[in-house]
Design an enzyme around this catalytic site. Structure first.
Site, PDB file in Angstrom:
ATOM      1  N   PRO A   1       1.154   7.702  -0.406  1.00 50.10           N
ATOM      2  CA  PRO A   1       1.612   8.664  -1.415  1.00 50.10           C
ATOM      3  C   PRO A   1       3.049   8.510  -1.875  1.00 50.10           C
ATOM      4  O   PRO A   1       3.471   9.205  -2.778  1.00 50.10           O
ATOM      5  CB  PRO A   1       1.412  10.006  -0.716  1.00 50.10           C
ATOM      6  CG  PRO A   1       1.598   9.706   0.726  1.00 50.10           C
ATOM      7  CD  PRO A   1       1.049   8.327   0.933  1.00 50.10           C
TER       8      PRO A   1
ATOM      9  N   ASP B   1      -0.615   0.113  -5.376  1.00 49.16           N
ATOM     10  CA  ASP B   1      -1.744   0.823  -4.778  1.00 49.16           C
ATOM     11  C   ASP B   1      -3.005   0.440  -5.530  1.00 49.16           C
ATOM     12  O   ASP B   1      -2.965   0.144  -6.735  1.00 49.16           O
ATOM     13  CB  ASP B   1      -1.540   2.340  -4.825  1.00 49.16           C
ATOM     14  CG  ASP B   1      -2.442   3.049  -3.819  1.00 49.16           C
ATOM     15  OD1 ASP B   1      -2.015   3.198  -2.663  1.00 49.16           O
ATOM     16  OD2 ASP B   1      -3.567   3.424  -4.191  1.00 49.16           O
TER      17      ASP B   1
ATOM     18  N   LYS C   1       7.527   6.380   1.771  1.00 51.01           N
ATOM     19  CA  LYS C   1       8.262   5.166   2.129  1.00 51.01           C
ATOM     20  C   LYS C   1       8.886   4.514   0.896  1.00 51.01           C
ATOM     21  O   LYS C   1       9.953   3.901   0.987  1.00 51.01           O
ATOM     22  CB  LYS C   1       7.327   4.190   2.848  1.00 51.01           C
ATOM     23  CG  LYS C   1       6.944   4.621   4.248  1.00 51.01           C
ATOM     24  CD  LYS C   1       6.038   3.634   4.924  1.00 51.01           C
ATOM     25  CE  LYS C   1       4.633   3.696   4.380  1.00 51.01           C
ATOM     26  NZ  LYS C   1       3.976   4.986   4.685  1.00 51.01           N
TER      27      LYS C   1
ATOM     28  N   CYS D   1      -1.152   3.901  11.159  1.00 55.50           N
ATOM     29  CA  CYS D   1      -1.070   5.206  11.831  1.00 55.50           C
ATOM     30  C   CYS D   1      -2.277   5.345  12.747  1.00 55.50           C
ATOM     31  O   CYS D   1      -3.051   6.292  12.653  1.00 55.50           O
ATOM     32  CB  CYS D   1      -0.994   6.346  10.815  1.00 55.50           C
ATOM     33  SG  CYS D   1      -2.228   6.283   9.523  1.00 55.50           S
TER      34      CYS D   1
ATOM     35  N   CYS E   1       0.874  -1.177   0.000  1.00 50.65           N
ATOM     36  CA  CYS E   1       0.000   0.000   0.000  1.00 50.65           C
ATOM     37  C   CYS E   1       0.910   1.225   0.000  1.00 50.65           C
ATOM     38  O   CYS E   1       1.157   1.825   1.044  1.00 50.65           O
ATOM     39  CB  CYS E   1      -0.929  -0.005   1.207  1.00 50.65           C
ATOM     40  SG  CYS E   1      -1.890  -1.522   1.406  1.00 50.65           S
ATOM     41  N   ALA E   2       1.411   1.602  -1.180  1.00 54.49           N
ATOM     42  CA  ALA E   2       2.556   2.503  -1.277  1.00 54.49           C
ATOM     43  C   ALA E   2       2.205   3.982  -1.256  1.00 54.49           C
ATOM     44  O   ALA E   2       2.997   4.787  -0.766  1.00 54.49           O
ATOM     45  CB  ALA E   2       3.351   2.198  -2.548  1.00 54.49           C
TER      46      ALA E   2
END
Length: 830
Positions: A224, A260, A227, A417, A221-222
């Site tokens: 924006p 994504d 990372k 998060c 799940c890259a």
């Protein structure tokens, strides 16, 4: 007007005339007024005006003062939000830390950034640190526009980053010279990739993975993309990007696959990573559901005999009837089961979960996001505990898919998060249980020394809010009572409740619970950051999986009963071999599958031959290192893209690579003239063949003496310089190179250059060439540290022109890169 609140002096005098005020001649009233207690919250006025004198016929004592009450607003009691009520029940913090915790959540995040670790940016990093030493290590105290003290920046050793003492809005709009200079410094070096603005919590997953240049990395799940850029820099840490064999380090053998689910976010991710230039040769951006991400190591049911290379992008098109898998593969699939094989193994030793293909995986799953309250304050009013309950199942499925794609011995990070244990520890505990001992939690505190962390939770509660009332469910059975709504009942899962703790039961049976205390919880008030959760997992054994059902094996054998030769065909609508379907076009599940929109196919051999002749390529290096990794996405070969060996091996040559839906990958090395936006007029200047097929006209154009139909890009110059001969190279002194970069995009006549350079340029045919910096003192080499290879156009009008193209959203990148080279040239000359 009957109330006595907020009255003016004229209104008070009018009230006295009507007889409503105290009688000046009344002793009782005077005595009462004299004995009345003094109210410090009221304002008094003296009746010394003319109107007051007219009312008194005889001399009397001075009238009592008129008392006017002042409206006061007592401080209201602070209402406890759903967020605070829920997490106080979960006991994520001691009671004495809640005030500090809430204060930090209501403050904006400080500015944080990390310096690039790529070898190609080594000199840029040194330059940036030298220029910014005055505000990175200030010698005097700094204040913001409101006079508040700005704490000095903090060094983050574990991620090679810095944390400033102010937020981005205070920094951006500050009128203080020190803060304004810091903002300009950040913008200046962020545009060249020397530093990257990124939150501290977002740096944690890649930091604890410890990625190396040979690793195959997957970011499920890259978007924006912060990372992903951190992973790319780790892959290219030794890649200097130099040309001519003199560059620093070597090209990476690993790759980064960034995925994504949303196509728009995928293209935003592309724009974010494109700022790294030639480092994207090891990147591929894909568009899949993370929980169904394909395993490129699993063979397809069939491959076309005319093109056994399974190109990335979703497949090629050929007749609907596709050949079966090779006989060896089919025999292995239908071989008798090995009694020593692990539980769940299929015939031939193929497990229920095939062997993983990635060394490192990041599962930064979708979450409720309450850890980002400092960036998204609207969550205060929108937050509800049901958000976490609705996402728990999806998070678990994504994490389980990541574990299946991981190699034995590899590491995976599961992160959110969020503060919610239902999204964090509950998912990790259930993942450990479902994987049957193949995963273990690793203590990663030694990998991020200096980062303040808290241990994971071992107990928590499952709570919802019903009509603003807290409802707690002690067990899963309690959540399935008839008093609970049907829609809410369906959201609950047994995995949301805490697992059994390790120990010895009353019957003497020892239970080993998952060591959830090894998880990392990051709190905002510990290090002035956002809330975050991360867990490092290691795969120690293959995943067992359930046993295959006999009906599925029978269908697979029946599908192949019609023939056993490699040239047999599959009937339309029938899956053959492994049951995965043709995969490369044709019919899948009875539905015709069209050609994928995003497809990287090998470049045309005639185009490659013309390029090799034009650029005087080294035969051995070009044929083995560059030519096999050139791909195109157009039948007319409008652009040639270079993919690193790691990307080719993982997403092109792999047995199941055709399952991957690629959005963007690699570095565009050559592009056909007249195909870019605003270049329609160049088609007539470029001569014949530009509008025709590249496979038949590229070589003819080069021989005919016209402009070669392919232009070299700036990112491609770094790659081509490793293999190109001397035919299309120019060695320029610092004076000439400085003139070219100052007049970016403009024609520089040969006569304005030094005589030796002008003579070499006249002897060269029109087209692209590689410009390198010549050593001072007449040396024949170049200074790699000061100047990378630059693509320059030699025009028929005997001029040189630097054409630095850019992607949308990176309009300032060319000027910033040229300015960086100019600064290095100036520094080298002094």
């Amino acid at each position: 007007m009957g109330k006595r609140k907020n009255r003016s002096r004229a209104m008070c005098l009018a009230a006295k005339r009507r007889g409503k005020g105290p009688n000046p001649g009344d002793d009782d009233g005077a005595a009462a007024g004299a004995s009345a207690p003094l109210n410090t919250q009221r304002t008094t006025f003296e009746d010394d005006g003319e109107d007051a004198k007219e009312e008194t016929e005889a001399p009397t004592p001075q009238a009592a003062p008129v008392v006017v009450p002042v409206r006061t607003n007592p401080r209201p009691m602070r209402m406890m939000t759903h967020f605070e009520d829920y997490y106080r029940r979960q006991r994520i913090l001691p009671d004495d830390e809640w005030d500090t915790f809430l204060q930090h959540l209501r403050k904006p995040l400080p500015v944080t950034f990390r310096m690039s670790e790529m070898a190609s940016h080594r000199h840029g990093v040194a330059e940036a640190l030298s220029e910014g030493k005055d505000f990175l290590k200030p010698q005097q105290t700094m204040y913001d526009d409101k006079g508040r003290l700005v704490p000095p920046p903090k060094r983050l050793e574990w991620c090679n980053g810095w944390q400033l003492g102010c937020d981005k809005m205070s920094l951006k709009f500050s009128r203080q010279s020190a803060l304004h200079s810091t903002q300009r410094w950040l913008v200046k070096y962020n545009s060249t990739g020397v530093l990257t603005r990124q939150a501290v919590d977002s740096m944690v997953p890649a930091a604890i993975l410890q990625v190396e240049p040979h690793h195959r990395v997957l970011d499920l799940c890259a978007s924006p993309g912060s990372k992903t850029t951190q992973l790319l820099e780790a892959i290219n840490v030794n890649n200097g990007g130099g040309g001519g064999g003199a560059g620093v380090g070597t090209a990476p053998t690993g790759c980064v696959i960034a995925n994504d689910i949303n196509p728009r976010r995928c293209y935003f991710l592309v724009r974010r990573c494109a700022a790294l230039g030639a480092a994207t040769q090891a990147l591929m951006v894909t568009n899949h559901h993370a929980q169904w991400f394909p395993n490129s190591g699993v063979p397809l049911a069939a491959l076309p005999p005319q093109n056994p290379r399974a190109c990335a992008g979703g497949g090629l098109q050929w007749p609907l009837e596709a050949p079966l898998a090779p006989p060896a593969t089919r025999e292995a699939l239908h071989a008798p089961c090995d009694p020593t094989a692990p539980k769940g193994a299929t015939p031939g030793g193929v497990g229920r979960y095939p062997e993983g293909v990635y060394d490192r995986i990041i599962c930064d799953v979708p979450c409720s996001g309450d850890g980002t309250l400092r960036k998204n304050p609207q969550i205060w009013s929108e937050w509800r505990p049901e958000f976490a309950i609705g996402l728990h199942t999806l998070q678990l499925r994504i994490a389980q898919r990541g574990a299946a794609l991981l190699k034995v011995g590899g590491y995976m990070v599961y992160s959110t998060c969020s503060f919610n244990p239902v999204e964090n520890e509950a998912v990790v505990a259930e993942l450990i249980t479902r994987c049957g001992g193949s995963l273990e939690i690793v203590d990663a505190s030694d990998r991020v020394r200096g980062l303040q962390r808290r241990p994971g939770m071992t107990s928590w509660k499952v709570v919802t809010m019903v009509d603003d009332h807290v409802v707690e469910y002690p067990s899963f059975d309690d959540s399935q009572q008839e008093s609970v709504s049907v829609g809410l009942r369906r959201k609950f899962d047994r995995s949301m409740w805490p697992p059994k703790r390790g120990g010895v039961t009353s019957l003497g049976k020892r239970i080993k619970g998952p060591p959830l205390e090894r998880c990392m919880r990051l709190m905002p008030h510990d290090q002035d950051m956002g809330g975050f959760f991360a867990t490092l997992l290691k795969k120690v054994a293959p995943m067992p999986g359930p046993e295959p059902r006999k009906s599925g094996v029978a269908r697979a054998m029946a599908a192949e009963s019609g023939g056993s030769s490699g040239g047999a065909r599959v009937k339309p609508g029938v899956d053959g071999g492994t049951g995965a379907g043709p995969g490369l076009g044709g019919v899948v599940g009875g539905i015709p599958r069209s050609v994928a929109e995003h497809l990287y196919a090998p470049a045309n051999t005639q185009v490659i031959a013309a390029l090799a002749e034009e650029w005087d390529m080294d035969t051995d290096g070009f044929s083995t290192l560059l030519a096999p990794n050139l791909f195109t996405r157009s039948e007319k070969n409008r652009a040639l893209t270079y993919l690193s060996p790691g990307v080719v091996d993982q997403c092109v040559d792999a047995a199941g690579a055709a399952r991957i839906k690629c959005v963007w990958s690699g570095v565009r090395v050559w592009e056909r003239r007249g195909t870019a936006v605003g270049e329609r007029g160049e088609r007539e200047e470029a001569g014949p063949g530009v509008d025709g097929e590249a496979s038949t006209s590229a070589g003819d154009d080069a021989v005919a003496g016209t402009v070669f139909p392919y232009r070299l890009t700036q990112e491609g110059a770094v790659i081509v310089a490793r293999h190109a001969g001397q035919r299309r190279r120019l060695a320029l002194p610092a004076r000439d190179l400085r003139q070219l970069l100052k007049e970016l995009g403009q024609d520089v006549p040969f006569k304005s250059l030094t005589p030796a350079v002008a003579a070499a340029a006249r002897a060269m045919s029109s087209g692209s060439c590689i410009v390198e910096l010549r050593l001072s003192g007449g040396g024949g080499g170049r200074i790699d540290e000061a100047c990378p290879p630059i693509a320059v156009e030699v025009t028929p009008e005997q001029t040189l022109r630097v054409e630095w193209r850019f992607r949308r959203g990176l309009e300032g990148a060319p000027k910033a890169a040229a300015s960086a080279i100019l600064r290095r040239l100036d520094a080298a000359s002094t």
